[in-house]
Write an enzyme that holds these catalytic residues in place. Structure first.
Site, PDB file in Angstrom:
ATOM      1  N   SER A 114       0.789  -1.215   0.000  1.00 56.39           N
ATOM      2  CA  SER A 114       0.000   0.000   0.000  1.00 56.39           C
ATOM      3  C   SER A 114       0.828   1.275   0.000  1.00 56.39           C
ATOM      4  CB  SER A 114      -0.961  -0.050   1.180  1.00 56.39           C
ATOM      5  OG  SER A 114      -1.861   1.011   1.105  1.00 56.39           O
ATOM      6  N   ASP A 278      -2.943   6.245  -3.272  1.00 57.07           N
ATOM      7  CA  ASP A 278      -1.754   5.611  -2.698  1.00 57.07           C
ATOM      8  C   ASP A 278      -1.242   4.458  -3.565  1.00 57.07           C
ATOM      9  OD1 ASP A 278      -3.807   3.826  -2.169  1.00 57.07           O
ATOM     10  OD2 ASP A 278      -2.927   3.162  -0.280  1.00 57.07           O
ATOM     11  N   ASP A 280      -1.618   1.220  -3.739  1.00 59.86           N
ATOM     12  CA  ASP A 280      -2.528   0.216  -4.293  1.00 59.86           C
ATOM     13  C   ASP A 280      -3.891   0.787  -4.662  1.00 59.86           C
ATOM     14  OD1 ASP A 280      -3.020   0.622  -1.580  1.00 59.86           O
ATOM     15  OD2 ASP A 280      -3.907  -1.349  -1.311  1.00 59.86           O
ATOM     16  N   LYS A 377     -11.761  -0.056   0.436  1.00 61.78           N
ATOM     17  CA  LYS A 377     -11.813   1.377   0.230  1.00 61.78           C
ATOM     18  C   LYS A 377     -11.351   1.651  -1.195  1.00 61.78           C
ATOM     19  CE  LYS A 377      -7.423   2.187   2.704  1.00 61.78           C
ATOM     20  NZ  LYS A 377      -7.036   1.085   3.578  1.00 61.78           N
TER      21      LYS A 377
HETATM   22  C1  VG1 Z   1      -3.225   2.092   8.410  1.00 59.24           C
HETATM   23  C2  VG1 Z   1      -4.417   3.003   8.618  1.00 59.24           C
HETATM   24  C3  VG1 Z   1      -5.710   2.212   8.511  1.00 59.24           C
HETATM   25  C4  VG1 Z   1      -5.753   1.497   7.158  1.00 59.24           C
HETATM   26  C5  VG1 Z   1      -4.511   0.650   6.984  1.00 59.24           C
HETATM   27  C6  VG1 Z   1      -4.436   0.017   5.616  1.00 59.24           C
HETATM   28  O1  VG1 Z   1      -3.195   1.103   9.418  1.00 59.24           O
HETATM   29  O2  VG1 Z   1      -4.339   3.644   9.868  1.00 59.24           O
HETATM   30  O3  VG1 Z   1      -6.795   3.084   8.676  1.00 59.24           O
HETATM   31  O4  VG1 Z   1      -6.885   0.686   7.074  1.00 59.24           O
HETATM   32  O5  VG1 Z   1      -3.340   1.452   7.138  1.00 59.24           O
HETATM   33  O6  VG1 Z   1      -4.476   0.978   4.619  1.00 59.24           O
HETATM   34  P1  VG1 Z   1      -2.245   1.203  10.700  1.00 59.24           P
HETATM   35  O7  VG1 Z   1      -2.450  -0.061  11.441  1.00 59.24           O
HETATM   36  O8  VG1 Z   1      -0.844   1.417  10.199  1.00 59.24           O
HETATM   37  O9  VG1 Z   1      -2.712   2.405  11.458  1.00 59.24           O
HETATM   38  V1  VG1 Z   1      -3.659   0.705   3.185  1.00 59.24           V
HETATM   39  O10 VG1 Z   1      -4.045   1.906   2.150  1.00 59.24           O
HETATM   40  O11 VG1 Z   1      -2.210   0.365   3.734  1.00 59.24           O
HETATM   41  O12 VG1 Z   1      -4.197  -0.814   2.606  1.00 59.24           O
HETATM   42 CO    CO Z   2      -3.670   1.323   0.296  1.00 60.98          CO
END
Ligand code: VG1
Ligand code: CO
Length: 544
Positions: A114, A278, A280, A377
């Protein structure tokens, strides 16, 4: 019959999926058996019929193609009947979700870390999505992790690499591998959901935009949808070529990593709307001319206005947000008379609510917004919903924001990230916070008095599953709030996230500087958690 090869292996420590799949340094994934163990563990626990369909795609980062080829051979050995793989190994996370749903696949492997940087020295990740198109729920990720701890073999076949760059079908034994256009189905879905004619008309009438794809996966999607189908000028999409290392940048659409876009939007010659996504393609950043919209506000503003888009006319069942996301959406839900759900961080917690038809739109403060059109999302979807709303109403982003706050009040909001801190120090900080919770209610920090202090626990209203320790909440008597949690997506040390929020009612101060408005909460956060004392840090690395 192609012969199935059984490769002996031994478990690796730490193959527990985090907030969104297994994320590690590329170097870790490059160890012999590492990716294979994890993929085999997924195949061993995944619910599927013999001959089932598996979707495979990724964000194009370094190591993507290597793992895809291995996963295809392993799928052949594990009894899948058909693999759908995006051309070039590319599928954005929301597009993968759509392909799984549309083709009634049993699940999919999404290869991405991501928003984390990519390249030989950076990050890689594997996420498993289930048949509803969404991230595997905790029961499944726990089973995958348990399997990784006892695995002693993985299955593969001997076969040439599949040509990922040419659409069409090939065969590996019984398995059919179809290389599919990664963009077409997704772009068609967007055209079904939104009023493209209205947006095209607004574009013809002078609506301008810049979309920063950050050299990540959304480039081809954005060019097709924004430039080819909606008529935005060529060059509207910048950094539109997916690169294995994202050009050396963090593909994280926030005010630090998309600073060029922010500066442009705050300048004299800004277009009407600026957006970014972002690595992905599941996150979105929205900035109007001279007006940044926090993701929490974006969720609330979209929820309040989404009836203007054809697919959502007269059908808002409910709204869901992750716990650290601001309560701006709650006020919209209340005003519209629909339920609002508060879930732990991570999209996997929205799946049941969406499947049960309890909510139509979901969002997270981390720049994630989506609806029941897929089970992830969706960055471009959010951008298109904004465009549809602006075109339908004929107003600017700034006007819409002001109008919203004048009706609902404003939740000033910021997230402070302390990145790469010592893991042990972070654990001590969180343990100290947890131990201190019972003594906090009634205590004052400056002018703030604690009303409630707890560790967030969630009971899924659909299947009754319970998820504990999902963040520390400090709620003050004046309605403001601080949340502390550790990131579950990082690959180095620990990242402490501090979420700060304060509500101003519709008659209050609606256009102030966020940092100044949150000064008391910021001071209280350090006093309560001892951030300096535990981490040695005097300021956050990233403020979003
Ligand atoms: C982060 C965000 C979270 C989101 C996750 C994956 O997680 O805070 O809201 O769902 O990334 O997003 P964390 O545990 O680092 O707070 V993505 O766009 O990486 O798939
Ligand atoms: Co992402």
């Amino acid at each position: 019959m192609t012969q199935i090869l059984t490769v002996p292996t031994r478990p690796f420590e730490g193959q527990a999926p985090g907030t969104s799949g297994l994320r590690k340094k590329v170097k870790v994934f490059q160890q012999p058996n590492y990716a294979e163990n994890f993929i085999q563990s997924v195949f061993d626990v995944a619910e599927r019929e013999p001959g089932a369909i598996l979707v495979i795609g990724g964000d194009g980062r370094f190591h993507n193609r290597t793992v895809i080829q291995q996963a295809i051979r392993m799928a052949a050995a594990n009894g899948y009947g058909r693999v759908l793989v995006g051309q070039g190994g590319i599928l954005s996370t929301p597009a993968a979700s759509h392909v799984i749903r549309k083709n009634k696949a049993s699940g999919g492997l999404v290869l991405s870390a991501s928003h984390n940087p990519g390249g030989p020295e950076e990050d890689f990740g594997i996420k498993y999505n289930i048949a509803n198109g969404g991230p595997a729920p905790e029961a499944v990720t726990r089973a995958i992790h348990a399997r990784t701890q006892e695995i002693d073999r993985w299955l593969t076949v001997e076969a040439e690499d599949v040509d990922l760059d040419t659409p069409g079908e090939t065969r590996i034994g019984e398995l059919i591998v179809a290389v599919i256009d990664p963009v077409a189905d997704y772009a068609d879905l967007m055209e079904e959901l939104f009023d493209f004619a209205a947006i095209r008309k607004a574009v013809a009438g002078g609506l301008t935009m810049r979309f920063d794809a950050m050299n990540a996966v959304t480039g081809p999607y954005a060019v097709e949808i924004l430039e080819n189908r909606l008529g935005f000028a060529k060059g509207t999409v910048v950094n539109g070529t997916p690169l294995e290392d994202f050009g050396g940048h963090h593909p994280d659409p926030n005010l630090i990593h998309a600073k060029d876009l922010y500066d442009l939007m705050m300048s004299e010659n800004s277009p009407d709307i600026g957006a970014a996504s972002d690595g992905d393609g599941d996150r979105n950043l929205i900035i109007g001319r001279g007006r940044f919209i926090t993701p929490s506000d974006s969720l609330a503003m979209l929820a309040a206005n989404m009836g203007g888009a054809p697919a959502y006319k007269g059908r808002l069942a409910g709204i869901a947000r992750s716990m650290p996301t601001s309560a701006a959406a709650d006020r919209v839900a209340e005003a519209l008379g629909v339920p609002c759900f508060e879930t732990p961080t991570g999209w996997k917690f929205f799946g049941n609510l969406l499947d049960a038809g309890k909510v139509t739109i979901c969002g997270e403060e981390s720049a994630g917004t989506g609806s029941d059109h897929v089970r992830e999302k969706d960055g471009l979807w959010a951008v298109l919903l904004w465009l549809n709303v602006l075109a339908a109403r004929g107003i600017s982003v700034d006007q819409l924001a002001r109008e919203h706050w004048a009706r609902f009040g404003r939740n000033y909001y910021a997230r402070h990230d302390y990145e790469g801190i010592d893991k042990a120090a972070a654990d001590v900080l969180m343990a100290g916070l947890t131990d201190g919770l019972p003594a906090l209610p009634g205590k004052s920090f400056g002018r703030l008095t604690v009303r409630v202090a707890d560790s967030f626990s969630y009971t899924d209203p659909v299947d009754g599953s319970v998820s504990e320790n999902q963040g520390i909440r400090i709620l003050f008597e004046d309605g403001s709030r601080i949340v502390f949690r550790l990131s579950g997506t990082g690959t180095q040390g620990a990242t402490l996230r501090v979420y700060l929020e304060r509500y101003e009612s519709a008659g209050g101060l609606l256009d102030e500087e966020t940092g100044a408005m949150l000064a008391e909460q910021i001071a209280a956060a350090d006093e309560i958690a001892g951030i300096r004392r535990h981490t040695g840090r005097t300021a956050p690395d990233v403020i979003t």
